[in-house]
Design an enzyme around this catalytic site. Sequence first.
Site, mmCIF file in Angstrom:
data_model
loop_
_atom_site.group_PDB
_atom_site.id
_atom_site.type_symbol
_atom_site.label_atom_id
_atom_site.label_comp_id
_atom_site.label_asym_id
_atom_site.label_seq_id
_atom_site.Cartn_x
_atom_site.Cartn_y
_atom_site.Cartn_z
ATOM 1 N N TYR A 176 0.858 -1.194 0.000
ATOM 2 C CA TYR A 176 0.000 0.000 0.000
ATOM 3 C C TYR A 176 0.890 1.238 0.000
ATOM 4 C CZ TYR A 176 -3.701 3.182 1.771
ATOM 5 O OH TYR A 176 -4.586 4.214 1.954
ATOM 6 N N LYS A 233 -1.487 -1.395 -4.006
ATOM 7 C CA LYS A 233 -2.512 -0.354 -3.980
ATOM 8 C C LYS A 233 -1.786 0.964 -4.169
ATOM 9 C CE LYS A 233 -5.929 1.999 -1.078
ATOM 10 N NZ LYS A 233 -6.612 2.067 0.236
#
Length: 302
Positions: A137, A166
């Site tokens: 992320y 992400k």
Amino acid sequence: MQRRELSGSAVALVTPFKKDLTVDEEALRRLVNFQIENGTDIIIPCGTTGESPTLTNEEQVQVIKIVCDEARGKAQVAAGAGTNSTIHAIELAKAAEAAGASAILSVAPYYNKPSQEGFYQHYKGIANAVSVPIIIYNVPGRTGSNIAVDTIIRLAEDLGNVLAVKEASGNMSQITEMLNRRPEKLAVLSGDDPLILPVMALGGDGIISVAANQVPKTVKDLVEAMFASDLTTAQKIHNQYYNLFTLNFIESNPVPVKYTLAKMGLIEEVYRLPLVPLSSSSKAKLDAELVQLGLVEASATA
């Protein structure tokens, strides 16, 4: 368009609280079923939108177990389990795996601003400690530092269970470079709802969405339209819901989303400090959009 293992419409699920600030299990199960009924592919508890910074380790495990129990056999569960201490992040990842998560979402270390080698060693430690897939992320706006494309590619090539990233940098040049250079197995997921269409148009694999809390079927339909190369439908959805996508960040996430879900009757509007309720001016702007989209009745915003 090819579908990788971790792809499609994923929701960064809110954590509902009771008025005494404890986790509201009944509401949490209701939210999970709302997502499943509307086709969400991956449910992500205990991320930023799930107010993970104010959850204890025990509460994180509690939330993950509830979500896994409710979603079993119906949707993947990729549990948020990251922090800026590698030792602690490994502990959280192991606990999430033990609680039943089918994947781990691990945020880049924040505040201590590691070097690119530090990022690499951090994620290597986590990936080697669990057997489930890892979603890296990258969110520089919250962490204060950016994971370079070279580092993400190195991690994906060296570690068998690093299967997705992400990307919430908002940097389309960086995202484009990653899509052009990534190994075949690596899914690149937009971390920003307003960028679902452009990221997927460039070959991205879906979204980890905030707005899917409110409009899961809409987000699913947008993602599916892009997978089907139906740009006309995708543009229509994108344009219709763009204001909602942006208004969800009119104040700190997840405050606008939890406000909406309370108006929809799905949760109580309760936050843990330092998050506080929306200001009156922000409520007025969000209310107008919610009524226009038909998510709430005008009488509910009076």
